[in-house]
Design an enzyme around this catalytic site. Structure first.
Site, PDB file in Angstrom:
ATOM      1  N   LYS A 142       0.848  -1.211   0.000  1.00  0.00           N
ATOM      2  CA  LYS A 142       0.000   0.000   0.000  1.00  0.00           C
ATOM      3  C   LYS A 142       0.883   1.260   0.000  1.00  0.00           C
ATOM      4  O   LYS A 142       0.572   2.256  -0.667  1.00  0.00           O
ATOM      5  CB  LYS A 142      -0.932   0.003   1.222  1.00  0.00           C
ATOM      6  CG  LYS A 142      -1.739   1.298   1.380  1.00  0.00           C
ATOM      7  CD  LYS A 142      -2.618   1.548   0.158  1.00  0.00           C
ATOM      8  CE  LYS A 142      -3.669   2.623   0.295  1.00  0.00           C
ATOM      9  NZ  LYS A 142      -3.346   3.911   0.790  1.00  0.00           N
ATOM     10  N   HIS A 187       2.074   1.758  -3.429  1.00  0.00           N
ATOM     11  CA  HIS A 187       0.924   2.274  -4.192  1.00  0.00           C
ATOM     12  C   HIS A 187       0.831   3.789  -4.010  1.00  0.00           C
ATOM     13  O   HIS A 187       0.664   4.544  -4.975  1.00  0.00           O
ATOM     14  CB  HIS A 187      -0.366   1.604  -3.705  1.00  0.00           C
ATOM     15  CG  HIS A 187      -1.628   2.314  -4.114  1.00  0.00           C
ATOM     16  ND1 HIS A 187      -2.077   3.462  -3.483  1.00  0.00           N
ATOM     17  CD2 HIS A 187      -2.522   2.073  -5.104  1.00  0.00           C
ATOM     18  CE1 HIS A 187      -3.186   3.887  -4.065  1.00  0.00           C
ATOM     19  NE2 HIS A 187      -3.479   3.056  -5.053  1.00  0.00           N
ATOM     20  N   ASN A 188       0.947   4.236  -2.776  1.00  0.00           N
ATOM     21  CA  ASN A 188       0.837   5.676  -2.521  1.00  0.00           C
ATOM     22  C   ASN A 188       2.011   6.441  -3.127  1.00  0.00           C
ATOM     23  O   ASN A 188       1.836   7.542  -3.644  1.00  0.00           O
ATOM     24  CB  ASN A 188       0.766   5.942  -1.020  1.00  0.00           C
ATOM     25  CG  ASN A 188      -0.630   5.703  -0.479  1.00  0.00           C
ATOM     26  OD1 ASN A 188      -1.383   4.924  -1.041  1.00  0.00           O
ATOM     27  ND2 ASN A 188      -0.981   6.360   0.597  1.00  0.00           N
ATOM     28  N   GLU A 205       1.256   6.817  -6.551  1.00  0.00           N
ATOM     29  CA  GLU A 205       0.187   7.836  -6.629  1.00  0.00           C
ATOM     30  C   GLU A 205       0.812   9.249  -6.646  1.00  0.00           C
ATOM     31  O   GLU A 205       0.412  10.113  -7.437  1.00  0.00           O
ATOM     32  CB  GLU A 205      -0.738   7.641  -5.424  1.00  0.00           C
ATOM     33  CG  GLU A 205      -1.795   8.693  -5.184  1.00  0.00           C
ATOM     34  CD  GLU A 205      -2.517   8.447  -3.841  1.00  0.00           C
ATOM     35  OE1 GLU A 205      -3.020   7.339  -3.606  1.00  0.00           O
ATOM     36  OE2 GLU A 205      -2.568   9.384  -3.016  1.00  0.00           O
TER      37      GLU A 205
HETATM   38  C1  6PG Z   1      -5.758   5.824  -1.149  1.00  0.00           C
HETATM   39  C2  6PG Z   1      -5.015   7.087  -0.853  1.00  0.00           C
HETATM   40  C3  6PG Z   1      -5.146   7.441   0.595  1.00  0.00           C
HETATM   41  C4  6PG Z   1      -4.787   8.879   0.882  1.00  0.00           C
HETATM   42  C5  6PG Z   1      -3.410   9.254   0.499  1.00  0.00           C
HETATM   43  C6  6PG Z   1      -3.160  10.740   0.521  1.00  0.00           C
HETATM   44  O1  6PG Z   1      -5.079   4.912  -1.610  1.00  0.00           O
HETATM   45  O2  6PG Z   1      -6.959   5.762  -0.945  1.00  0.00           O
HETATM   46  O3  6PG Z   1      -3.680   6.913  -1.168  1.00  0.00           O
HETATM   47  O4  6PG Z   1      -4.398   6.521   1.310  1.00  0.00           O
HETATM   48  O5  6PG Z   1      -5.702   9.707   0.242  1.00  0.00           O
HETATM   49  O6  6PG Z   1      -2.602   8.624   1.417  1.00  0.00           O
HETATM   50  O7  6PG Z   1      -1.845  10.887   0.813  1.00  0.00           O
HETATM   51  P1  6PG Z   1      -1.126  12.253   1.103  1.00  0.00           P
HETATM   52  O8  6PG Z   1      -1.938  13.007   2.112  1.00  0.00           O
HETATM   53  O9  6PG Z   1       0.200  11.859   1.634  1.00  0.00           O
HETATM   54  O10 6PG Z   1      -1.102  12.954  -0.213  1.00  0.00           O
END
Ligand code: 6PG
Length: 474
Positions: A183, A186-187, A190
């Site tokens: 996860k 994944h982030n 992201e």
């Molecule tokens: C998800 C998102 C969630 C969150 C992020 C935002 O997979 O649903 O990644 O976990 O919105 O962690 O991360 P930041 O606040 O670090 O940008």
């Protein structure tokens, strides 16, 4: 009293929506929150969606669960999580399962799993992605922990997860902290995806003088092709938004300092420890950090930039699309490398193709692209880098002229594109037959007798740089 199939403690928006998702799928859900008001509110508002078993105290919550008990914690990651785990563990018995669905650091999850294993309790650190909407309608779920816990939890998690072509976006990732690690990556990806999108928007706006609404249309078109993804889709929505109060584009009234809760930073910290260059993610984290220093930015605002401003024509749009796609391939290649390295380091036996499969739907980085990654690992599960997959190699080859023009244009007009530039540098670095690392080795041996290896013979060598400059085996 009827016993519940599964429980959720921590009923802020993610926990509440996950509980509702479970109830909608026919599971009797025990619900608990530190302040009882939230629990009552949930049951009052959504009782019609399924069966909720309300408890005001944690002891009652645990008592309301069928054995072996399955309890999901949905609290903000951090010290609070330890407190809830300790209280739950006190009330539970061997064979019971505690699932942490927050964004915990994988090292914490490893520690917690080991401690609870000693008591016979299964601790399942699980990534859950998709935001509030995903939690309610089908997230991507990345559970770690023991095989036994997966046997008891897997069918439920697969049931409530997103599905793509009928395949659930939930799989047993691996033991102990594997789920939270995946996860985290994944982030990190992201972050990188969003940085590349932001650079595309910025460069096109600066170079072409395009309006946010025009660029929304560009992203909408891109979303019809190989870039199709949730983040590209919502980029068009955000760029199209007009601020009611001022009549200006929404994007122009938002403070340009990106915040972060930490998972991107953790990804980079872990990558440094594992020795994996995740430059795309690192640049994304650092770009957010740069944006968050208004005092330095104000002090630097009068520094000179290039004289050139608007350049190029509409062909830049297609070039940027290609650069975005190629840079995205690099960022994912790096993220998957990091998972492979962690799998080796921690003995997780991660199946990389399965990670691509569960990211196809439900999560924030969901994209058509993930199908191609899955196919790449299906074709060769031991692929040394995604860039070596024939489909991706061909795609990057098609994109590279555009990609180089984009980086050149950005440099010429002074628009920062650290994501595009670092991805290109990585690509060029990886494909080089000889790297200047040889010179680094020479310098290290010169100043510190750190030794080097030769291309033509085995063993380590040292040259007597301050003496007769003869070479000796080290
Ligand atoms: C998800 C998102 C969630 C969150 C992020 C935002 O997979 O649903 O990644 O976990 O919105 O962690 O991360 P930041 O606040 O670090 O940008």
């Amino acid at each position: 009293m009827d016993l519940a199939d599964i429980g959720v403690t921590g009923l802020a928006v993610m926990g509440r929506n996950l509980a509702r998702n479970l109830a909608r799928h026919g599971y009797a859900v025990a619900v608990h929150n530190r302040s009882a008001g939230r629990t009552q509110q949930l049951v009052k508002e959504f009782a019609g969606e399924g069966t909720f078993v309300l408890s005001e105290e944690l002891a009652g919550f645990v008592a309301s669960l069928k054995r072996p008990r399955r309890a999901i914690i949905m609290v903000k990651a951090g010290a609070g999580t330890d407190a809830v785990i300790d209280q739950l563990a006190e009330l539970m018995e061997p064979g019971d399962m505690i699932v942490d669905g927050g964004n915990a650091h994988f090292a914490d999850t490893r520690r917690r799993e080991a401690a609870l294993r000693d008591k016979g309790i299964h601790f399942v650190g699980t990534g859950i992605s998709g935001g509030e909407e995903g939690a309610l309608n089908g997230p991507s779920i990345m559970p770690g922990g023991s095989k036994e816990s997966w046997e008891a939890l897997g069918p439920i998690l697969q049931d409530i997860s997103a599905k793509v072509d009928g395949v659930p976006c939930a799989v047993h990732v691996g033991p102990d902290g594997a789920g939270h690690f995946v996860k985290m990556v994944h982030n990190g990806i992201e972050y990188s995806d969003m940085q590349l999108i932001a650079e595309s928007y910025d460069l096109l706006r600066q170079a072409l003088g395009a309006t946010p609404a025009e660029l929304a249309q560009v992203f909408r078109e891109w979303n019809q092709g190989e870039l199709e993804s949730y983040l590209i889709e919502i980029t068009a929505e955000v760029l199209d938004q007009v601020d009611v109060a001022t009549g200006k584009p929404f994007i122009d009234i938002v403070v340009d300092q990106a915040e972060q809760k930490g998972t991107g930073r953790w990804t980079v910290q872990s990558a440094l420890d594992l020795g994996v260059p995740v430059t795309g993610i690192a640049e994304a984290v650092f770009a957010r950090a740069l944006s968050g220093h208004p005092e330095q930015r104000a002090a630097a605002a009068s520094l000179e930039g290039p004289k050139l401003s608007g350049v190029g024509g509409r062909e830049l749009i297609e070039d940027v699309r290609q650069a975005l796609y190629a840079s995205k391939i690099v960022a994912y290649a790096q993220g998957f490398d990091q998972m492979a390295a962690a799998s080796k380091e921690y003995g997780w036996d991660l199946e990389l193709g399965a990670m691509a499969t569960i990211w196809r739907g439900g999560c924030i980085i969901r994209a058509r692209f993930l199908d191609r990654i899955r196919s790449a690992y299906d074709a060769d599960p031991t692929l040394p880098t995604l860039l070596a997959d024939p489909t991706f190699a061909a795609a990057v080859n098609v994109a590279q002229e555009s990609w180089r023009r984009v980086v050149t244009t950005a440099v010429q007009i002074g628009v920062p594109t650290p994501g595009f530039s670092s991805a290109l540098a990585y690509y060029d670095g990886l494909r080089r037959e000889r790297l200047p690392a040889a010179l680094i080795q020479g310098l290290r041996d010169f100043f510190g007798a750190h030794t080097y290896h030769r291309v033509d013979r085995d063993g380590a060598y040292h040259t007597d740089w301050s003496g007769d400059r003869a070479e000796r085996p080290a």
